[in-house]
Design a protein around this motif. Sequence first.
Motif, PDB file in Angstrom:
ATOM      1  N   ALA A 114      -6.780   1.184   5.509  1.00 29.07           N
ATOM      2  CA  ALA A 114      -6.956   0.391   4.279  1.00 29.07           C
ATOM      3  C   ALA A 114      -5.593  -0.051   3.750  1.00 29.07           C
ATOM      4  N   THR A 115      -4.593   0.845   3.826  1.00 31.23           N
ATOM      5  CA  THR A 115      -3.249   0.507   3.349  1.00 31.23           C
ATOM      6  C   THR A 115      -2.668  -0.621   4.201  1.00 31.23           C
ATOM      7  N   LYS A 116      -2.893  -0.518   5.520  1.00 26.65           N
ATOM      8  CA  LYS A 116      -2.359  -1.558   6.413  1.00 26.65           C
ATOM      9  C   LYS A 116      -2.945  -2.914   6.074  1.00 26.65           C
ATOM     10  N   MET A 117      -4.280  -2.914   5.861  1.00 29.30           N
ATOM     11  CA  MET A 117      -4.970  -4.176   5.542  1.00 29.30           C
ATOM     12  C   MET A 117      -4.414  -4.753   4.243  1.00 29.30           C
ATOM     13  N   MET A 118      -4.272  -3.885   3.232  1.00 23.31           N
ATOM     14  CA  MET A 118      -3.780  -4.349   1.937  1.00 23.31           C
ATOM     15  C   MET A 118      -2.389  -4.960   2.098  1.00 23.31           C
TER      16      MET A 118
END
Length: 345
Positions: A114-118
């Motif tokens: 999720a952090t990568k996507m954000m």
Amino acid sequence: MEPVSNPDLALLLATGTGDLSACADEAALRVWNTRYFGEKGEMVAAMKKLPTLPPTERKGYGQEANRVKLQLGEAYGKALEAESEKALLASVNATPLDITLPGRPPRRGNLHPATKMMREIYGIFADMGFQVFRTREVEDDETNFELLNMPPHHPARDMWDTFHTTTPGVLLRTHTSPGQIHVMKQFCPGPIRAVLPGMCYRFEAISTRSEIQFQQVEGLAIGEGVTMADLKGTIGAFARRLFGQERQVRFRSSYFPFTEPSIEVDIDWPKEDPNADRLTKGTGWLEIMGAGMIHPTVLRNGGYDPEKVSGFAFGMGPQRIAMLRHAIDNIRLFWGNDLRFLSRF
Ligand code: FA5
């Protein structure tokens, strides 16, 4: 320390000290301790004598007995410490350190999907001049609904049922849109170009596509002469950066109380993908966000004059986007803390 004049106590001190120095290891020290300080030990016996003495002698005897106790106790403590240091030294010498042995490499973790996507989303918008702003997850009813043009009993509230705190009117935000109000109040009357990421909460049935906790990224641009063409251009550029230059983007009319007109944005999904039919429900198109031109009432609630400025806003769900990207078939995996899933990214 003063000398001990009572002959019994002087003898006790002398034998205690002598016995202690004869102890060869820790086990012997422990035996010594029981002998002198145990419940039936010498020291207790010496103390028990006190009441049998004539009253005039008691005070002097008591004071000396305490001194003996203190001296023997301290000597024991020191001897024990010296013994454990000796033991440590012996164990180090017995197995010498090989300082040429290579160290164990620390295990490197990786960022949460999720952090990568954000971060990828922020990067794309940063290139287009949008700044990232964080706004609160615990909101009041007024900002989450009313100032976004949803007065109490507005039917659109049914789409966004949430969790309420025990303080009336204070709730967990259902979307990042209340952040629009905070940012507008902070920057009014200046222009705005911002993305507002963060966690949202909804009281709804958990399924493979819907969680009660999920992230959104809100986008907001306000200024003189901002039009629907700017919104379309911005979203089109974003979708192609994220999903590929050949991707088609489709805008459908929709309804949100805080935008007018409102749209939903779809991208075409490659027919070659074996999941295409399931993902697009056979239509070939996949929804990625809601958007629209900011409603004049909302602009006014943020302090702007809708006669002078206009703006657009959009809101997307990065978990759904990551699911498309990586063919993740269950949204529950994101917050399940299963390392087999998390270490794949
Ligand atoms: C909204 O929340 C609007 N605030 C979006 C918006 C912003 C419209 C600004 C206009 C202007 P919606 O309820 O459709 O709209 O949610 C937006 C996105 O959040 C969805 O497309 C989806 O990607 C994601 N989302 C919504 N509910 C869930 C859920 N339960 N689990 C995971 N993702 C969700």
